[in-house]
Design a protein around this motif. Sequence first.
Motif, short mmCIF file in Angstrom:
data_model
loop_
_atom_site.label_atom_id
_atom_site.label_comp_id
_atom_site.label_asym_id
_atom_site.label_seq_id
_atom_site.Cartn_x
_atom_site.Cartn_y
_atom_site.Cartn_z
N ALA A 2 0.84 -1.20 0.00
CA ALA A 2 0.00 0.00 0.00
C ALA A 2 0.87 1.25 0.00
CB ALA A 2 -0.90 0.00 1.22
N GLU A 3 0.33 2.32 -0.60
CA GLU A 3 1.03 3.59 -0.59
C GLU A 3 1.01 4.18 0.80
OE1 GLU A 3 0.20 6.47 -3.62
OE2 GLU A 3 -0.42 4.89 -5.01
N ARG A 4 2.00 4.98 1.10
CA ARG A 4 2.11 5.63 2.40
C ARG A 4 0.95 6.62 2.59
NH1 ARG A 4 7.34 8.86 4.74
NH2 ARG A 4 6.47 9.16 6.81
N VAL A 5 0.39 6.65 3.76
CA VAL A 5 -0.70 7.57 4.10
C VAL A 5 -0.14 8.99 4.14
CG1 VAL A 5 -2.29 8.25 5.94
CG2 VAL A 5 -1.98 5.84 5.39
N THR A 6 -0.86 9.92 3.55
CA THR A 6 -0.41 11.31 3.56
C THR A 6 -0.84 11.99 4.85
OG1 THR A 6 -2.41 12.21 2.56
CG2 THR A 6 -0.67 11.42 1.04
N ALA A 7 -0.20 13.13 5.13
CA ALA A 7 -0.56 13.92 6.31
C ALA A 7 -2.01 14.35 6.24
CB ALA A 7 0.36 15.13 6.42
N GLU A 8 -2.47 14.75 5.06
CA GLU A 8 -3.85 15.20 4.91
C GLU A 8 -4.85 14.05 5.13
OE1 GLU A 8 -6.86 17.51 5.03
OE2 GLU A 8 -4.84 18.32 4.94
N GLU A 9 -4.51 12.85 4.68
CA GLU A 9 -5.39 11.70 4.89
C GLU A 9 -5.52 11.39 6.39
OE1 GLU A 9 -4.84 8.99 0.88
OE2 GLU A 9 -3.24 8.95 2.39
N LEU A 10 -4.41 11.41 7.09
CA LEU A 10 -4.45 11.15 8.52
C LEU A 10 -5.23 12.26 9.24
CD1 LEU A 10 -3.71 9.54 11.01
CD2 LEU A 10 -1.50 10.74 11.06
N ARG A 11 -4.99 13.50 8.86
CA ARG A 11 -5.70 14.63 9.45
C ARG A 11 -7.21 14.48 9.26
NH1 ARG A 11 -2.69 18.43 6.98
NH2 ARG A 11 -1.06 18.61 8.51
N GLU A 12 -7.62 14.08 8.07
CA GLU A 12 -9.05 13.93 7.77
C GLU A 12 -9.69 12.83 8.63
OE1 GLU A 12 -12.73 14.58 6.37
OE2 GLU A 12 -10.98 15.85 5.99
N VAL A 13 -9.00 11.74 8.82
CA VAL A 13 -9.51 10.66 9.67
C VAL A 13 -9.61 11.13 11.12
CG1 VAL A 13 -8.95 8.41 10.66
CG2 VAL A 13 -8.76 8.77 8.20
N MET A 14 -8.55 11.77 11.62
CA MET A 14 -8.52 12.16 13.02
C MET A 14 -9.51 13.28 13.34
SD MET A 14 -6.65 9.89 14.22
CE MET A 14 -6.61 10.44 15.91
N ARG A 15 -9.90 14.06 12.35
CA ARG A 15 -10.91 15.12 12.56
C ARG A 15 -12.25 14.52 12.98
NH1 ARG A 15 -9.11 18.21 7.34
NH2 ARG A 15 -7.72 19.75 8.28
N ARG A 16 -12.48 13.27 12.68
CA ARG A 16 -13.75 12.62 13.01
C ARG A 16 -13.79 12.11 14.45
NH1 ARG A 16 -15.93 9.72 7.66
NH2 ARG A 16 -15.35 11.38 6.23
N PHE A 17 -12.64 12.10 15.09
CA PHE A 17 -12.53 11.54 16.44
C PHE A 17 -12.34 12.68 17.44
CE2 PHE A 17 -10.12 9.37 19.85
CZ PHE A 17 -11.03 8.37 20.12
N PRO A 18 -13.25 12.84 18.42
CA PRO A 18 -13.11 13.94 19.37
C PRO A 18 -11.83 13.82 20.20
CG PRO A 18 -15.22 12.80 19.65
CD PRO A 18 -14.41 12.00 18.69
#
Length: 160
Positions: A2-18
Amino acid sequence: MAERVTAEELREVMRRFPAPVAVVTCIDDREEFGLTVGSLVSLSLDPPLVGVSIGKDSARHEPMRNARGFAISLLSEQQAQLAQHLARSGVPPVALWEGVATRPGVHGPLLDGALAWLECGTWAEYEAGDHTLFLGEVLSTELGAPGRGLVYRGSTYHPA
């Protein structure tokens, strides 16, 4: 592979978690520093340890390294504006504290109206990519008035 996760992808996922919102403060060369964090975590009960992650590019990073201790104010639901104020980067420390009600702490100012306060001695620090994870040994705690906490989710502050 798999390709490495980008900073923006991680940011987008973590924005959903309080994430709980706190303000970390310290004193470096008699100057008071502070910043809003969503990375506070309880790590150990014996010894009592908490951790906070600070970006290496933050103006507050080196003062945290030099201070040998820090204070944490756990913000209430009514302190969203204060969290936003202390989250700003590039503000000189003297301007940062203008209009902010605090009282002295051993390792940094304690914000009035918080739900609770922790005073910590720096236990260890670890390089963590573009951040440093600061571990603090909790030396004292104090409870404020009961109430709901403040969390950060979806790029905005919410009551917990």
